[in-house]
Enzyme design. Structure first.
Site, PDB file in Angstrom:
ATOM      1  N   ARG A  25       0.829  -1.216   0.000  1.00 22.60           N
ATOM      2  CA  ARG A  25       0.000   0.000   0.000  1.00 22.60           C
ATOM      3  C   ARG A  25       0.865   1.269   0.000  1.00 22.60           C
ATOM      4  O   ARG A  25       0.603   2.210  -0.743  1.00 22.60           O
ATOM      5  CB  ARG A  25      -0.913   0.005   1.241  1.00 22.60           C
ATOM      6  CG  ARG A  25      -2.000  -1.066   1.193  1.00 22.60           C
ATOM      7  CD  ARG A  25      -3.307  -0.501   0.656  1.00 22.60           C
ATOM      8  NE  ARG A  25      -4.265  -1.556   0.369  1.00 22.60           N
ATOM      9  CZ  ARG A  25      -5.264  -1.915   1.167  1.00 22.60           C
ATOM     10  NH1 ARG A  25      -5.447  -1.291   2.318  1.00 22.60           N
ATOM     11  NH2 ARG A  25      -6.094  -2.878   0.826  1.00 22.60           N
ATOM     12  N   ARG A  72      12.578 -22.603   3.126  1.00 23.35           N
ATOM     13  CA  ARG A  72      14.027 -22.532   3.312  1.00 23.35           C
ATOM     14  C   ARG A  72      14.643 -22.972   1.987  1.00 23.35           C
ATOM     15  O   ARG A  72      14.094 -23.844   1.310  1.00 23.35           O
ATOM     16  CB  ARG A  72      14.438 -23.414   4.487  1.00 23.35           C
ATOM     17  CG  ARG A  72      13.775 -22.891   5.774  1.00 23.35           C
ATOM     18  CD  ARG A  72      14.532 -23.248   7.011  1.00 23.35           C
ATOM     19  NE  ARG A  72      14.162 -22.369   8.108  1.00 23.35           N
ATOM     20  CZ  ARG A  72      13.131 -22.583   8.944  1.00 23.35           C
ATOM     21  NH1 ARG A  72      12.360 -23.632   8.801  1.00 23.35           N
ATOM     22  NH2 ARG A  72      12.882 -21.735   9.915  1.00 23.35           N
ATOM     23  N   ASP A 103      17.159 -14.186  11.137  1.00 22.15           N
ATOM     24  CA  ASP A 103      18.599 -14.059  11.007  1.00 22.15           C
ATOM     25  C   ASP A 103      19.143 -14.677   9.698  1.00 22.15           C
ATOM     26  O   ASP A 103      19.924 -14.038   8.975  1.00 22.15           O
ATOM     27  CB  ASP A 103      19.162 -14.795  12.238  1.00 22.15           C
ATOM     28  CG  ASP A 103      20.619 -14.639  12.385  1.00 22.15           C
ATOM     29  OD1 ASP A 103      21.036 -13.525  12.692  1.00 22.15           O
ATOM     30  OD2 ASP A 103      21.341 -15.640  12.166  1.00 22.15           O
ATOM     31  N   GLY A 104      18.704 -15.900   9.386  1.00 24.02           N
ATOM     32  CA  GLY A 104      19.169 -16.573   8.171  1.00 24.02           C
ATOM     33  C   GLY A 104      18.775 -15.793   6.930  1.00 24.02           C
ATOM     34  O   GLY A 104      19.592 -15.579   6.023  1.00 24.02           O
ATOM     35  N   SER A 105      17.531 -15.340   6.904  1.00 25.91           N
ATOM     36  CA  SER A 105      17.037 -14.590   5.739  1.00 25.91           C
ATOM     37  C   SER A 105      17.803 -13.278   5.579  1.00 25.91           C
ATOM     38  O   SER A 105      18.049 -12.828   4.445  1.00 25.91           O
ATOM     39  CB  SER A 105      15.543 -14.302   5.908  1.00 25.91           C
ATOM     40  OG  SER A 105      14.860 -15.516   6.103  1.00 25.91           O
ATOM     41  N   ASP A 127      11.576 -15.645  17.768  1.00 19.90           N
ATOM     42  CA  ASP A 127      12.616 -15.855  18.794  1.00 19.90           C
ATOM     43  C   ASP A 127      13.078 -14.561  19.491  1.00 19.90           C
ATOM     44  O   ASP A 127      13.660 -14.603  20.562  1.00 19.90           O
ATOM     45  CB  ASP A 127      13.838 -16.557  18.184  1.00 19.90           C
ATOM     46  CG  ASP A 127      13.514 -17.976  17.727  1.00 19.90           C
ATOM     47  OD1 ASP A 127      12.398 -18.440  17.997  1.00 19.90           O
ATOM     48  OD2 ASP A 127      14.379 -18.607  17.096  1.00 19.90           O
ATOM     49  N   ARG A 162      -0.551 -31.911  39.665  1.00 19.73           N
ATOM     50  CA  ARG A 162       0.494 -32.508  38.842  1.00 19.73           C
ATOM     51  C   ARG A 162       1.603 -31.517  38.504  1.00 19.73           C
ATOM     52  O   ARG A 162       1.396 -30.311  38.554  1.00 19.73           O
ATOM     53  CB  ARG A 162      -0.112 -32.944  37.502  1.00 19.73           C
ATOM     54  CG  ARG A 162      -0.803 -34.266  37.562  1.00 19.73           C
ATOM     55  CD  ARG A 162      -1.548 -34.514  36.261  1.00 19.73           C
ATOM     56  NE  ARG A 162      -2.013 -35.886  36.195  1.00 19.73           N
ATOM     57  CZ  ARG A 162      -2.992 -36.302  35.399  1.00 19.73           C
ATOM     58  NH1 ARG A 162      -3.601 -35.451  34.606  1.00 19.73           N
ATOM     59  NH2 ARG A 162      -3.354 -37.568  35.392  1.00 19.73           N
ATOM     60  N   ALA A 186       5.435 -19.302  36.117  1.00 22.24           N
ATOM     61  CA  ALA A 186       5.994 -20.662  36.079  1.00 22.24           C
ATOM     62  C   ALA A 186       6.853 -20.914  37.324  1.00 22.24           C
ATOM     63  O   ALA A 186       7.343 -19.979  37.958  1.00 22.24           O
ATOM     64  CB  ALA A 186       6.839 -20.835  34.821  1.00 22.24           C
ATOM     65  N   HIS A 249       4.381 -25.740  16.902  1.00 22.28           N
ATOM     66  CA  HIS A 249       4.079 -24.697  15.917  1.00 22.28           C
ATOM     67  C   HIS A 249       2.807 -23.917  16.202  1.00 22.28           C
ATOM     68  O   HIS A 249       2.561 -22.903  15.538  1.00 22.28           O
ATOM     69  CB  HIS A 249       4.046 -25.296  14.515  1.00 22.28           C
ATOM     70  CG  HIS A 249       5.406 -25.716  14.054  1.00 22.28           C
ATOM     71  ND1 HIS A 249       5.978 -26.892  14.441  1.00 22.28           N
ATOM     72  CD2 HIS A 249       6.325 -25.074  13.286  1.00 22.28           C
ATOM     73  CE1 HIS A 249       7.190 -26.989  13.915  1.00 22.28           C
ATOM     74  NE2 HIS A 249       7.428 -25.895  13.217  1.00 22.28           N
TER      75      HIS A 249
END
Ligand code: ADP
Ligand code: F6P
Length: 319
Positions: A25, A72, A103-105, A127, A162, A186, A249
């Site tokens: 846009r 990838r 990071d890889g991209s 991440d 539990r 947690a 995922h």
């Protein structure tokens, strides 16, 4: 600059669609034609793209994932692959490229920039380990997904008294686990940033049990350990039975939150502005609420550690 391209690469994340929408846009508003390459660098190598008009990005702001698809691409890690990408851009008179990914991209984008392609990148990875921005796309949505899931597990954990071990994503960085541990309350944390000790966790749980705490949540970052291994160790060392949930995922899906929509829109517009100003080889981030450009070299050389005080807080509050 008359024609620009946009692609999404690596792990998808909520917020990519709002960013694509803003590139399209804002680009059209500035008089550019915008094309989208499909499946990240695979599309660049295969010359697989389509012209995107305003209607193509209508109704996508609330959708997770990426309408441009992602993948990838090993071939793009080779000089020949990068050269093919550059040639396709030239052949189609594409003067500038916006890469949205982790990071890889950004490594891939830097390789293109080194060959003289005008390219800017936007940080997209749940991440939150990319240097040069306060937040990456998708982090806020992923954290909300985690909080929602852990809250639900806590209901059944407390009812059955539990211990649950919940594994969250984060290949090399514990940011998701650490910040969601604070937000969910947690009881223990296993992350790559700190050495952990099963014995110490078991001792603490036993003490808390005697004081009346009968259910526990342990958050494990996938980059530190595997939840099933943690479960086996706790059983072996202290006889603690546990239930395991790997969130996987589902953390990366769903409608982007308000924060990720706004971030996507601002980063997308920032990318168009940068290309129009003749910038290249830079990542657009947002720091202290302002759009900021950082050289790829600096982005890729620097780690973005989890703030020490956040880590300390997570540990303190879980005791
Ligand atoms: P992310 O971008 O989410 O960190 P990856 O690390 O898997 O995901 O990288 C995505 C893609 O970026 C890779 O499949 C590859 O095509 C490209 N890429 C990664 N590293 C490099 C590199 N050093 N040179 C060129 N391309 C790279
Ligand atoms: O980098 C983002 C991320 O979601 C990591 O947290 C995770 O380890 C990885 O991607 C999973 O990748 P894939 O989509 O290949 O399973």
């Amino acid at each position: 600059m008359k024609r620009i391209g946009v692609l999404t690469s690596g792990g998808d994340c909520p917020g990519m669609n709002p960013a694509i929408r803003a590139v399209v846009r804002d680009g059209i508003e500035a008089g550019l034609e915008v094309v989208g390459f499909l499946r990240g660098y695979v599309g660049l190598i295969d010359n697989n793209f389509k012209v995107l008009n305003s209607n193509d990005v209508s109704g996508i702001i609330q959708r997770g994932g990426t309408i441009l698809l992602t993948s990838r691409c090993e071939e793009f890690k080779t000089d020949a692959g990068i050269k093919k990408g550059k040639e396709n851009l030239e052949k189609n008179n594409i003067d500038g490229l916006v890469v949205i990914g982790g990071d890889g991209s950004i490594h891939g984008a830097a390789a293109l920039a080194d060959m003289g392609v005008k390219v800017v990148a936007l940080p997209g990875s749940i991440d939150n380990d990319i240097y040069g921005t306060d937040n990456s796309l998708g982090v806020d949505t992923a954290l909300n997904n985690i909080v929602d899931a852990v809250d639900k597990i806590k209901d059944t954990a407390s009812s059955h008294e539990r211990t649950f071990i919940i594994e969250v994503m984060g290949r090399e960085c514990g940011y998701l686990a650490i910040s969601s541990a604070v937000a969910t309350g947690a009881d223990a944390l296993i992350v790559p940033e700190v050495a952990f000790d099963f014995e110490a966790i078991a001792t603490r749980f036993r003490k808390r049990y005697q004081e009346g705490k009968t259910s526990n949540i342990i958050l494990v970052a996938e980059g530190a350990d595997n939840a099933y291994h943690v479960g086996r160790e706790l059983k072996k060392i202290a006889g603690i039975e546990s239930k395991i949930t790997v969130l996987g995922h589902l953390q990366r899906g769903g409608s982007p939150t308000f924060f990720d929509r706004l971030l996507g829109a601002r980063l997308g517009a920032g990318a168009v502005e940068a290309l129009l100003k003749g910038e290249s080889g830079k990542m657009v981030g947002i720091k202290d609420r302002e759009t900021e450009l950082t050289d790829f070299e600096k982005v890729l050389k620097n780690k973005r550690p989890v703030p020490k005080r956040l880590l300390e807080l997570a540990e303190k509050l879980s005791r």
